[in-house]
Design an enzyme around this catalytic site. Structure first.
Site, short mmCIF file in Angstrom:
data_model
loop_
_atom_site.label_atom_id
_atom_site.label_comp_id
_atom_site.label_asym_id
_atom_site.label_seq_id
_atom_site.Cartn_x
_atom_site.Cartn_y
_atom_site.Cartn_z
N ARG A 30 0.85 -1.20 0.00
CA ARG A 30 0.00 0.00 0.00
C ARG A 30 0.88 1.24 0.00
NH1 ARG A 30 -4.76 -2.08 0.57
NH2 ARG A 30 -4.81 -3.99 1.80
N ASP A 31 0.55 2.20 -0.86
CA ASP A 31 1.30 3.45 -0.84
C ASP A 31 1.08 4.15 0.49
OD1 ASP A 31 2.55 5.38 -3.34
OD2 ASP A 31 2.10 6.32 -1.42
N ILE A 32 2.15 4.66 1.04
CA ILE A 32 2.09 5.30 2.37
C ILE A 32 1.32 6.62 2.32
CG2 ILE A 32 4.22 6.68 2.25
CD1 ILE A 32 4.98 5.46 4.98
N ASN A 87 5.42 6.97 -12.96
CA ASN A 87 6.18 8.22 -13.01
C ASN A 87 7.58 7.88 -13.52
OD1 ASN A 87 4.06 9.78 -11.96
ND2 ASN A 87 4.64 9.28 -9.86
N VAL A 96 11.48 7.29 -6.44
CA VAL A 96 12.15 6.02 -6.14
C VAL A 96 12.54 5.40 -7.48
CG1 VAL A 96 11.98 3.77 -5.05
CG2 VAL A 96 10.78 5.73 -4.04
N HIS A 100 8.27 0.89 -10.49
CA HIS A 100 7.05 0.52 -9.77
C HIS A 100 5.87 1.13 -10.49
CE1 HIS A 100 8.58 4.29 -8.17
NE2 HIS A 100 7.31 4.64 -7.97
N HIS A 102 2.01 2.56 -9.93
CA HIS A 102 0.94 2.96 -9.02
C HIS A 102 -0.37 2.40 -9.57
CE1 HIS A 102 3.22 6.28 -6.93
NE2 HIS A 102 3.93 6.20 -8.04
P1 AMP Z 1 7.22 7.76 -7.20
O1 AMP Z 1 7.14 9.16 -6.64
O2 AMP Z 1 6.42 7.53 -8.44
O3 AMP Z 1 8.67 7.33 -7.34
O4 AMP Z 1 6.52 6.82 -6.13
C1 AMP Z 1 7.10 6.48 -4.92
C2 AMP Z 1 5.95 6.20 -4.00
O5 AMP Z 1 6.45 5.46 -2.89
C3 AMP Z 1 5.28 7.46 -3.43
O6 AMP Z 1 3.90 7.50 -3.85
C4 AMP Z 1 5.41 7.28 -1.91
O7 AMP Z 1 4.26 7.70 -1.21
C5 AMP Z 1 5.65 5.79 -1.78
N1 AMP Z 1 6.40 5.39 -0.59
C6 AMP Z 1 7.55 5.91 -0.13
N2 AMP Z 1 7.94 5.28 1.00
C7 AMP Z 1 7.01 4.32 1.23
C8 AMP Z 1 6.85 3.32 2.24
N3 AMP Z 1 7.72 3.18 3.26
N4 AMP Z 1 5.77 2.51 2.18
C9 AMP Z 1 4.86 2.65 1.18
N5 AMP Z 1 4.97 3.56 0.19
C10 AMP Z 1 6.02 4.39 0.22
#
Ligand code: AMP
Length: 116
Positions: A30-32, A87, A96, A100, A102
């Site tokens: 799950r996205d945080i 993204n 990141v 990945h 979304h």
């Molecule tokens: P992006 O910005 O497309 O690289 O997506 C990275 C996503 O990782 C963001 O939507 C963050 O909210 C999510 N994220 C970062 N750290 C965590 C975590 N510890 N657990 C779950 N999601 C995370």
């Protein structure tokens, strides 16, 4: 080998997060910071590919697996319809650099077009 990404550290249990689905090659969390009632991240277990363009060039079959898992999760957790966002690059909101997807589902409107 580069430093483990935050997602690799989650997979290894070094950072707490519920792994909601897993296959031989992928996992989902799950996205945080959710942008929709269902906001999951589908992530290859390998961090070899920085973004979806590298993945498409290097292992298109794994990209197809990501789409299949996204659909399964949207069926199980959302309303079956979903938005799939990669993204790609910092200027597009990627933070990141471990590819990945979304997966956004349920109650979508224009405000959830941006998953970053
Ligand atoms: P992006 O910005 O497309 O690289 O997506 C990275 C996503 O990782 C963001 O939507 C963050 O909210 C999510 N994220 C970062 N750290 C965590 C975590 N510890 N657990 C779950 N999601 C995370």
């Amino acid at each position: 080998m580069s430093e483990p990404s935050i997602f690799t550290r989650i997979l290894n249990g070094e950072i707490p997060s519920e792994i909601v689905a897993q296959t031989d090659t992928l996992f989902a969390i799950r996205d945080i910071a959710p942008k929709a009632p269902t906001h999951l991240l589908v992530i290859p277990k390998t961090q070899e590919y920085r973004d979806v363009t590298e993945l498409a060039a290097g292992d298109p079959g794994l990209l197809i697996e990501m789409i299949e898992l996204a659909k399964g999760l949207a069926d199980a957790e959302g309303d079956g319809d979903f938005r799939l966002i990669f993204n790609t690059g910092a200027n597009a909101g990627q933070t990141v650099f471990h590819v990945h997807a979304h997966v956004l589902s349920g109650g979508l409107d224009e405000s959830s077009m941006n998953a970053g």
